[in-house]
Design a protein around this motif. Structure first.
Motif, PDB file in Angstrom:
ATOM      1  N   THR A 289       0.800  -1.177  -0.307  1.00  0.00           N
ATOM      2  CA  THR A 289      -0.539   0.184  -0.125  1.00  0.00           C
ATOM      3  C   THR A 289       0.955   1.234   0.029  1.00  0.00           C
ATOM      4  O   THR A 289       1.767   0.917   0.460  1.00  0.00           O
ATOM      5  N   ILE A 290       0.637   2.252  -0.600  1.00  0.00           N
ATOM      6  CA  ILE A 290       1.547   3.519  -0.632  1.00  0.00           C
ATOM      7  C   ILE A 290      -0.121   4.514  -0.073  1.00  0.00           C
ATOM      8  O   ILE A 290      -0.832   4.485   0.044  1.00  0.00           O
ATOM      9  N   ALA A 291       1.129   5.474   0.613  1.00  0.00           N
ATOM     10  CA  ALA A 291       0.559   6.511   2.096  1.00  0.00           C
ATOM     11  C   ALA A 291      -0.283   7.324   0.913  1.00  0.00           C
ATOM     12  O   ALA A 291       0.489   8.126  -0.063  1.00  0.00           O
ATOM     13  N   PRO A 292      -1.352   8.213   1.595  1.00  0.00           N
ATOM     14  CA  PRO A 292      -2.027   9.159   0.654  1.00  0.00           C
ATOM     15  C   PRO A 292      -1.469  10.166   0.926  1.00  0.00           C
ATOM     16  O   PRO A 292      -1.415  11.716  -0.281  1.00  0.00           O
ATOM     17  N   THR A 293      -0.105  10.760   1.258  1.00  0.00           N
ATOM     18  CA  THR A 293       0.384  11.663   1.374  1.00  0.00           C
ATOM     19  C   THR A 293       1.408  11.926   1.409  1.00  0.00           C
ATOM     20  O   THR A 293       2.144  11.065   1.270  1.00  0.00           O
ATOM     21  N   CYS A 294       2.352  13.231   1.162  1.00  0.00           N
ATOM     22  CA  CYS A 294       3.628  13.314   1.041  1.00  0.00           C
ATOM     23  C   CYS A 294       4.728  13.775   1.767  1.00  0.00           C
ATOM     24  O   CYS A 294       3.828  14.888   2.523  1.00  0.00           O
ATOM     25  N   ALA A 295       5.632  13.304   2.421  1.00  0.00           N
ATOM     26  CA  ALA A 295       6.482  14.492   3.539  1.00  0.00           C
ATOM     27  C   ALA A 295       8.224  14.339   2.223  1.00  0.00           C
ATOM     28  O   ALA A 295       8.061  13.317   2.513  1.00  0.00           O
ATOM     29  N   SER A 296       8.149  15.368   2.745  1.00  0.00           N
ATOM     30  CA  SER A 296       9.937  16.116   2.082  1.00  0.00           C
ATOM     31  C   SER A 296      10.482  15.767   1.003  1.00  0.00           C
ATOM     32  O   SER A 296      11.424  14.670   0.831  1.00  0.00           O
ATOM     33  N   GLY A 297       8.946  14.783   0.265  1.00  0.00           N
ATOM     34  CA  GLY A 297       8.989  15.084  -1.313  1.00  0.00           C
ATOM     35  C   GLY A 297       8.208  13.154  -1.200  1.00  0.00           C
ATOM     36  O   GLY A 297       9.051  12.628  -2.186  1.00  0.00           O
ATOM     37  N   ARG A 298       8.611  12.273  -0.476  1.00  0.00           N
ATOM     38  CA  ARG A 298       9.134  11.064  -0.106  1.00  0.00           C
ATOM     39  C   ARG A 298       7.073  10.945   0.132  1.00  0.00           C
ATOM     40  O   ARG A 298       6.420  11.464   0.975  1.00  0.00           O
ATOM     41  N   LYS A 299       6.915  10.116  -0.408  1.00  0.00           N
ATOM     42  CA  LYS A 299       5.470   8.981   0.168  1.00  0.00           C
ATOM     43  C   LYS A 299       5.771   7.590   0.676  1.00  0.00           C
ATOM     44  O   LYS A 299       6.547   7.194   0.364  1.00  0.00           O
ATOM     45  N   GLN A 300       5.673   6.895   1.708  1.00  0.00           N
ATOM     46  CA  GLN A 300       5.389   6.167   2.287  1.00  0.00           C
ATOM     47  C   GLN A 300       5.557   4.593   1.836  1.00  0.00           C
ATOM     48  O   GLN A 300       3.413   4.726   1.403  1.00  0.00           O
ATOM     49  N   VAL A 301       4.956   3.314   1.577  1.00  0.00           N
ATOM     50  CA  VAL A 301       5.193   2.517   1.427  1.00  0.00           C
ATOM     51  C   VAL A 301       4.975   1.202   2.363  1.00  0.00           C
ATOM     52  O   VAL A 301       6.217   0.976   2.612  1.00  0.00           O
ATOM     53  N   VAL A 302       4.160   0.791   2.419  1.00  0.00           N
ATOM     54  CA  VAL A 302       4.524  -0.571   2.946  1.00  0.00           C
ATOM     55  C   VAL A 302       4.015  -1.570   2.530  1.00  0.00           C
ATOM     56  O   VAL A 302       2.791  -1.906   1.735  1.00  0.00           O
ATOM     57  N   TRP A 303       4.744  -3.069   3.064  1.00  0.00           N
ATOM     58  CA  TRP A 303       4.804  -4.822   2.170  1.00  0.00           C
ATOM     59  C   TRP A 303       4.476  -4.661   4.443  1.00  0.00           C
ATOM     60  O   TRP A 303       5.145  -4.968   4.671  1.00  0.00           O
ATOM     61  N   ALA A 304       3.670  -6.332   3.286  1.00  0.00           N
ATOM     62  CA  ALA A 304       3.426  -7.075   4.432  1.00  0.00           C
ATOM     63  C   ALA A 304       3.625  -8.610   4.033  1.00  0.00           C
ATOM     64  O   ALA A 304       3.645  -8.916   2.900  1.00  0.00           O
ATOM     65  N   ASP A 305       4.198  -9.078   4.655  1.00  0.00           N
ATOM     66  CA  ASP A 305       5.205 -10.295   4.808  1.00  0.00           C
ATOM     67  C   ASP A 305       4.318 -11.046   5.323  1.00  0.00           C
ATOM     68  O   ASP A 305       4.677 -11.491   6.537  1.00  0.00           O
ATOM     69  N   ASP A 306       4.012 -12.022   4.577  1.00  0.00           N
ATOM     70  CA  ASP A 306       3.279 -13.236   5.333  1.00  0.00           C
ATOM     71  C   ASP A 306       3.578 -14.311   6.000  1.00  0.00           C
ATOM     72  O   ASP A 306       2.984 -14.845   6.906  1.00  0.00           O
ATOM     73  N   ASP A 307       4.960 -13.849   5.604  1.00  0.00           N
ATOM     74  CA  ASP A 307       6.128 -15.198   6.503  1.00  0.00           C
ATOM     75  C   ASP A 307       6.402 -14.288   7.803  1.00  0.00           C
ATOM     76  O   ASP A 307       6.876 -15.344   8.860  1.00  0.00           O
ATOM     77  N   ASN A 308       6.478 -13.694   8.278  1.00  0.00           N
ATOM     78  CA  ASN A 308       6.892 -12.981   9.523  1.00  0.00           C
ATOM     79  C   ASN A 308       8.013 -13.350   9.416  1.00  0.00           C
ATOM     80  O   ASN A 308       8.343 -13.414  10.545  1.00  0.00           O
ATOM     81  N   THR A 309       8.497 -12.987   8.762  1.00  0.00           N
ATOM     82  CA  THR A 309      10.162 -13.725   8.754  1.00  0.00           C
ATOM     83  C   THR A 309      11.034 -12.106   9.501  1.00  0.00           C
ATOM     84  O   THR A 309      10.745 -11.137   9.742  1.00  0.00           O
ATOM     85  N   GLY A 310      12.162 -13.175  10.822  1.00  0.00           N
ATOM     86  CA  GLY A 310      12.282 -12.660  11.438  1.00  0.00           C
ATOM     87  C   GLY A 310      11.826 -11.432  13.172  1.00  0.00           C
ATOM     88  O   GLY A 310      11.636 -10.263  13.742  1.00  0.00           O
ATOM     89  N   SER A 318       9.910   3.700   0.367  1.00  0.00           N
ATOM     90  CA  SER A 318       9.265   5.060  -0.392  1.00  0.00           C
ATOM     91  C   SER A 318       9.049   4.497  -1.255  1.00  0.00           C
ATOM     92  O   SER A 318      10.080   3.898  -1.829  1.00  0.00           O
ATOM     93  N   LEU A 319       8.357   5.866  -1.765  1.00  0.00           N
ATOM     94  CA  LEU A 319       7.937   6.502  -3.411  1.00  0.00           C
ATOM     95  C   LEU A 319       8.692   7.610  -3.432  1.00  0.00           C
ATOM     96  O   LEU A 319       7.928   8.658  -2.189  1.00  0.00           O
ATOM     97  N   PRO A 320       8.890   8.084  -4.891  1.00  0.00           N
ATOM     98  CA  PRO A 320       9.439   9.507  -4.560  1.00  0.00           C
ATOM     99  C   PRO A 320       7.407  10.608  -5.002  1.00  0.00           C
ATOM    100  O   PRO A 320       6.633   9.479  -5.614  1.00  0.00           O
ATOM    101  N   CYS A 321       7.243  11.601  -4.285  1.00  0.00           N
ATOM    102  CA  CYS A 321       6.066  12.131  -4.911  1.00  0.00           C
ATOM    103  C   CYS A 321       6.246  12.821  -6.070  1.00  0.00           C
ATOM    104  O   CYS A 321       7.237  13.271  -6.868  1.00  0.00           O
TER     105      CYS A 321
END
Length: 322
Positions: A289-310, A318-321
């Motif tokens: 998923t990708i955050a709907p807003t920017c901070a300092s020219g970047r948007k947060q991106v979050v991934w879910a790991d099905d295996d709960n590694t570590g 992040s992605l650029p705005c």
């Protein structure tokens, strides 16, 4: 998770020729290379799957076994469940253990894609369920549901709906999205009580994306279009309105790659395929998923790991705005 059925070599060749998308050379991840842990230690365990931002400070997540919904809030640089914690999910009649694989927060409510009932996990059951995001109950029933099983290809019980996203009608009409049912430009007024957008679901078994107008009373639906998501199998979908693109993601079987699709000649088409960020290992990533807003020219991106590694199920990049 089973990605492929047992079959003969000749059958595989035929099947691949029919469903495999054209090859796209992957380009480097367009955001920063850095990826950080985004949850506490062993908060979720395994099976965390779909993710969807509601706002910069609220993130929804679903777990497919047992069927669980989380409303996550920021805790410094990480995410944690809100005060209610884990919410168990049921079908509309209060029964079952829906295998929740994808989630999206929309103007209609909180909508979840499921591939089977955990109480009968040997049978495919491809349902989309809507829940009330304002509920504070620890156990919640769907307020509407749509059974897409008969409208989709027959698949194994663990190879069904993995992804869901929502795209507003205003965007689709502005870009000339084509209704494959009518072979004409998509006309929202033709689909009574469907809300203000279409739902796009991803089928793991064949990597295809299917667009539906869902009657918001539940039950009835109309398929509008179908197209490849860019990979042999699909794990999540995410609409990024600022960039006019629909993201499709795959897991470790595709090296954690993602594809950006744009509308060309009325149809969503893969524009670019991206490698995962340089510092993100090849985890079993099922949520994106990708955050709907920017901070300092970047948007947060979050991934879910099905295996709960570590001991961690969430990673952030992040992605650029634009």
């Amino acid at each position: 998770m089973s990605l492929f059925r047992r079959t003969t070599v000749s059958a595989v060749v035929v099947a691949v020729s029919l469903i495999a998308p054209p090859a796209h050379a992957a380009t480097p991840w367009p955001g920063g290379p850095a990826v950080t842990v985004a949850d506490g230690s062993n908060v979720f365990g395994t099976n965390l799957s779909g993710l969807s931002f509601e706002s910069p400070d609220v993130l929804w997540a679903v777990k497919n076994g047992p069927s669980t919904l989380y409303r996550l809030v920021r805790d410094g640089t990480r995410w944690k469940p809100d005060s209610i914690g884990a919410r168990s999910l049921s079908y509309r009649d209060g029964s079952g253990d829906p295998d929740a694989e994808g989630v999206v927060r929309t103007p209609d409510g909180l909508v979840v894609a499921t591939e089977r009932d955990g109480d009968d996990d040997s049978t495919s059951l491809l349902k989309v369920l809507r829940y009330n995001p304002s509920s504070t109950a620890k156990s919640v029933n769907a307020v509407a549901e749509w059974d897409l099983t008969s409208d989709l290809p027959e698949v194994e019980d663990n190879s069904g709906l993995e992804a869901i996203s929502w795209v507003p009608d205003s965007f689709l009409t502005a870009k000339g999205f084509r209704d494959q049912r009518t072979n004409a430009a998509y006309k929202p007024s033709s689909y009574a009580n469907h809300g203000t957008g279409l739902y796009f679901v991803g089928l793991e078994d064949n990597g295809m994306v299917y667009a539906y107008a869902l009657n918001q009373s539940g039950g009835t639906f109309t398929r509008i279009a179908a197209f490849t998501g860019g990979f042999p199998s699909i794990m999540d979908l995410e609409f990024e309105p600022e960039a006019d693109r629909l993201w499709s993601t795959c897991d470790n079987h595709c090296q954690g790659r993602s594809a950006a699709l744009t509308i060309v000649n009325g149809k969503f088409t893969v524009a670019t395929t991206y490698d995962r960020p340089a510092q993100l290992p090849n985890y079993n990533l099922e949520g994106f998923t990708i955050a709907p807003t920017c901070a300092s020219g970047r948007k947060q991106v979050v991934w879910a790991d099905d295996d709960n590694t570590g001991g961690h199920a969430l990673r952030a990049g992040s992605l650029p705005c634009l």
